[in-house]
Design an enzyme around this catalytic site. Sequence first.
Site, PDB file in Angstrom:
ATOM      1  N   GLU A   1      73.628  48.371 -11.037  1.00 21.94           N
ATOM      2  CA  GLU A   1      74.206  47.345 -10.181  1.00 21.94           C
ATOM      3  C   GLU A   1      75.352  46.632 -10.891  1.00 21.94           C
ATOM      4  O   GLU A   1      75.217  46.243 -12.061  1.00 21.94           O
ATOM      5  CB  GLU A   1      73.117  46.330  -9.808  1.00 21.94           C
ATOM      6  CG  GLU A   1      73.481  45.517  -8.606  1.00 21.94           C
ATOM      7  CD  GLU A   1      73.187  44.061  -8.782  1.00 21.94           C
ATOM      8  OE1 GLU A   1      72.454  43.708  -9.726  1.00 21.94           O
ATOM      9  OE2 GLU A   1      73.712  43.259  -7.992  1.00 21.94           O
TER      10      GLU A   1
ATOM     11  N   CYS B   1      63.521  47.044 -11.236  1.00 19.04           N
ATOM     12  CA  CYS B   1      64.511  46.010 -11.539  1.00 19.04           C
ATOM     13  C   CYS B   1      63.842  44.770 -12.133  1.00 19.04           C
ATOM     14  O   CYS B   1      62.914  44.216 -11.548  1.00 19.04           O
ATOM     15  CB  CYS B   1      65.279  45.645 -10.270  1.00 19.04           C
ATOM     16  SG  CYS B   1      66.544  44.420 -10.599  1.00 19.04           S
TER      17      CYS B   1
ATOM     18  N   LYS C   1      61.734  55.033  -8.509  1.00 20.64           N
ATOM     19  CA  LYS C   1      62.157  54.796  -9.899  1.00 20.64           C
ATOM     20  C   LYS C   1      61.319  53.649 -10.434  1.00 20.64           C
ATOM     21  O   LYS C   1      61.312  52.558  -9.867  1.00 20.64           O
ATOM     22  CB  LYS C   1      63.645  54.469  -9.935  1.00 20.64           C
ATOM     23  CG  LYS C   1      64.178  54.258 -11.337  1.00 20.64           C
ATOM     24  CD  LYS C   1      65.687  54.441 -11.363  1.00 20.64           C
ATOM     25  CE  LYS C   1      66.283  54.156 -12.727  1.00 20.64           C
ATOM     26  NZ  LYS C   1      66.313  52.740 -13.060  1.00 20.64           N
TER      27      LYS C   1
ATOM     28  N   ASN D   1      64.051  58.801 -18.365  1.00 20.66           N
ATOM     29  CA  ASN D   1      65.177  57.865 -18.478  1.00 20.66           C
ATOM     30  C   ASN D   1      64.915  56.817 -19.555  1.00 20.66           C
ATOM     31  O   ASN D   1      63.793  56.379 -19.757  1.00 20.66           O
ATOM     32  CB  ASN D   1      65.393  57.185 -17.109  1.00 20.66           C
ATOM     33  CG  ASN D   1      66.364  56.019 -17.137  1.00 20.66           C
ATOM     34  OD1 ASN D   1      66.013  54.901 -16.769  1.00 20.66           O
ATOM     35  ND2 ASN D   1      67.581  56.255 -17.592  1.00 20.66           N
TER      36      ASN D   1
ATOM     37  N   GLY E   1      72.111  56.301 -18.146  1.00 21.05           N
ATOM     38  CA  GLY E   1      72.690  55.051 -17.678  1.00 21.05           C
ATOM     39  C   GLY E   1      73.776  54.584 -18.638  1.00 21.05           C
ATOM     40  O   GLY E   1      74.902  55.100 -18.639  1.00 21.05           O
ATOM     41  N   ARG E   2      73.390  53.631 -19.507  1.00 20.48           N
ATOM     42  CA  ARG E   2      74.387  53.047 -20.392  1.00 20.48           C
ATOM     43  C   ARG E   2      75.057  54.084 -21.285  1.00 20.48           C
ATOM     44  O   ARG E   2      76.240  53.959 -21.621  1.00 20.48           O
ATOM     45  CB  ARG E   2      73.722  51.942 -21.224  1.00 20.48           C
ATOM     46  CG  ARG E   2      73.243  50.771 -20.362  1.00 20.48           C
ATOM     47  CD  ARG E   2      72.237  49.924 -21.099  1.00 20.48           C
ATOM     48  NE  ARG E   2      71.106  50.745 -21.495  1.00 20.48           N
ATOM     49  CZ  ARG E   2      70.279  50.465 -22.496  1.00 20.48           C
ATOM     50  NH1 ARG E   2      70.456  49.367 -23.197  1.00 20.48           N
ATOM     51  NH2 ARG E   2      69.288  51.269 -22.787  1.00 20.48           N
TER      52      ARG E   2
HETATM   53  C1  LIG Z   1      73.746  46.529 -15.701  1.00 22.30           C
HETATM   54  C2  LIG Z   1      72.579  47.369 -15.231  1.00 22.30           C
HETATM   55  C3  LIG Z   1      72.345  47.499 -13.874  1.00 22.30           C
HETATM   56  C4  LIG Z   1      71.258  48.261 -13.419  1.00 22.30           C
HETATM   57  N1  LIG Z   1      71.049  48.411 -12.059  1.00 22.30           N
HETATM   58  C5  LIG Z   1      70.017  49.183 -11.607  1.00 22.30           C
HETATM   59  C6  LIG Z   1      69.817  49.410 -10.209  1.00 22.30           C
HETATM   60  O1  LIG Z   1      70.571  48.944  -9.337  1.00 22.30           O
HETATM   61  N2  LIG Z   1      68.751  50.186  -9.848  1.00 22.30           N
HETATM   62  C7  LIG Z   1      67.892  50.736 -10.763  1.00 22.30           C
HETATM   63  O2  LIG Z   1      66.942  51.422 -10.386  1.00 22.30           O
HETATM   64  N3  LIG Z   1      68.094  50.563 -12.080  1.00 22.30           N
HETATM   65  C8  LIG Z   1      69.120  49.815 -12.517  1.00 22.30           C
HETATM   66  N4  LIG Z   1      69.325  49.683 -13.866  1.00 22.30           N
HETATM   67  C9  LIG Z   1      68.488  50.441 -14.811  1.00 22.30           C
HETATM   68  C10 LIG Z   1      69.153  51.791 -15.160  1.00 22.30           C
HETATM   69  O3  LIG Z   1      69.220  52.615 -14.013  1.00 22.30           O
HETATM   70  C11 LIG Z   1      68.344  52.545 -16.251  1.00 22.30           C
HETATM   71  O4  LIG Z   1      67.035  52.731 -15.787  1.00 22.30           O
HETATM   72  C12 LIG Z   1      68.310  51.756 -17.559  1.00 22.30           C
HETATM   73  O5  LIG Z   1      69.593  51.270 -17.906  1.00 22.30           O
HETATM   74  C13 LIG Z   1      67.767  52.622 -18.701  1.00 22.30           C
HETATM   75  O6  LIG Z   1      68.556  53.746 -18.907  1.00 22.30           O
HETATM   76  P1  LIG Z   1      69.678  53.833 -20.067  1.00 22.30           P
HETATM   77  O7  LIG Z   1      68.979  53.497 -21.366  1.00 22.30           O
HETATM   78  O8  LIG Z   1      70.164  55.263 -19.997  1.00 22.30           O
HETATM   79  O9  LIG Z   1      70.724  52.828 -19.738  1.00 22.30           O
HETATM   80  C14 LIG Z   1      70.390  48.917 -14.340  1.00 22.30           C
HETATM   81  C15 LIG Z   1      70.656  48.768 -15.710  1.00 22.30           C
HETATM   82  C16 LIG Z   1      71.720  48.019 -16.166  1.00 22.30           C
HETATM   83  C17 LIG Z   1      71.961  47.902 -17.649  1.00 22.30           C
END
Ligand SMILES: Cc1cc2nc3c(=O)[nH]c(=O)nc-3n(C[C@H](O)[C@H](O)[C@H](O)COP(=O)(O)O)c2cc1C
Length: 319
Positions: free
Chosen positions: A9, A98, A139, A199, A223-224
């Site tokens: 988001e 979330c 998720k 993930n 993600g990140r």
């Molecule tokens: C800024 C931000 C916004 C996110 N928005 C969502 C979202 O809208 N829906 C969701 O299921 N996860 C959301 N997440 C979680 C990510 O999809 C993911 O599960 C999480 O960042 C872990 O993965 P990563 O370590 O690869 O970043 C968000 C994470 C971040 C950092």
Amino acid sequence: MRIVLAPMEGVVDHLMRDMLTRIGGFDLCVTEFVRVVDMKLPRRVFYRLCPELGQGGKTPSGVPVKIQLLGQDPNWLAENALKAVELGSPGVDLNFGCPAKMVNKNKGGAVLLKETDTLYQIVKTVRAAVPAAFPVTAKIRLGFDDTSLTLDNARALYEAGATELTVHARTKADGYRPPAYWPWIEKIRAVVPINVIANGEIWTPADAALCQQQSGSADIMLGRGALARPSLAKEIVAARSGTAEQAMPWPEVLELLLQYSDYEIAGDKGLYYSNRIKQWFSYLKLQYPEADMLFSELRLQRKAEEIVRTLQQALRQLN
Ligand SMILES: Cc1cc2nc3c(=O)[nH]c(=O)nc-3n(C[C@H](O)[C@H](O)[C@H](O)COP(=O)(O)O)c2cc1C
């Protein structure tokens, strides 16, 4: 192996999805969450978060984009899920991960991990409303405060008819603190016969391989890591087929940033541009020391033209 671009988001909008899927390696994207409270949302809400609906539900490079819903009312979620697929989403993802306070206070996102029955009811009702040809996926995190309900929740989601789970391998209480507990995903896989996407904390091709090994899941979500290293998915695909590929060199990342600037300024009339580019920089800094240096210059700049000028100057200095 499938690689999914994570929903994020305020960061991964359609422009970012376009950029990252052009670079390659991704098989699927999930939108930022669409918040469902107590109404059937108008078409424009879905189109705002997922303009790809107007292009057959795919990014310009052909990668499908699935809509994610967040809420707690099974019936309203079901109505909106049906609307999402009718508008062209290739399935629906439900957000039970979330951690945001406001979202949790309204009983959406990770707080539902405390209520196994509610998870069941939501997925059961949404599954019944959405035609069987469309996946209904969920998720989750490992739990809210702890992992005491992890396996019960996974079983409930499966029994309610979820097609697939994505597991961000941390609890809500863990926030984003490393590590992600990939071996927990293997425990989940042992109790549900559906596909599980792993993930959390995948920043390099080596992380991806270790995550796949420890979770037993071939499918992963980035993600990140994908923002910090835009070529990560492509590198992971190359590594999997035995050919090492280098991370995208900094000058190319700078060109990408300029391209993104053109898109974002035109697409959203520059409204969110400076926030979004700075947020992207906060991730790029983790992989590129050059981004860290440039960010100290950009940090205080507010106007889109100013930021673009700084990026252009940085690129000229390299050439
Ligand atoms: C800024 C931000 C916004 C996110 N928005 C969502 C979202 O809208 N829906 C969701 O299921 N996860 C959301 N997440 C979680 C990510 O999809 C993911 O599960 C999480 O960042 C872990 O993965 P990563 O370590 O690869 O970043 C968000 C994470 C971040 C950092």
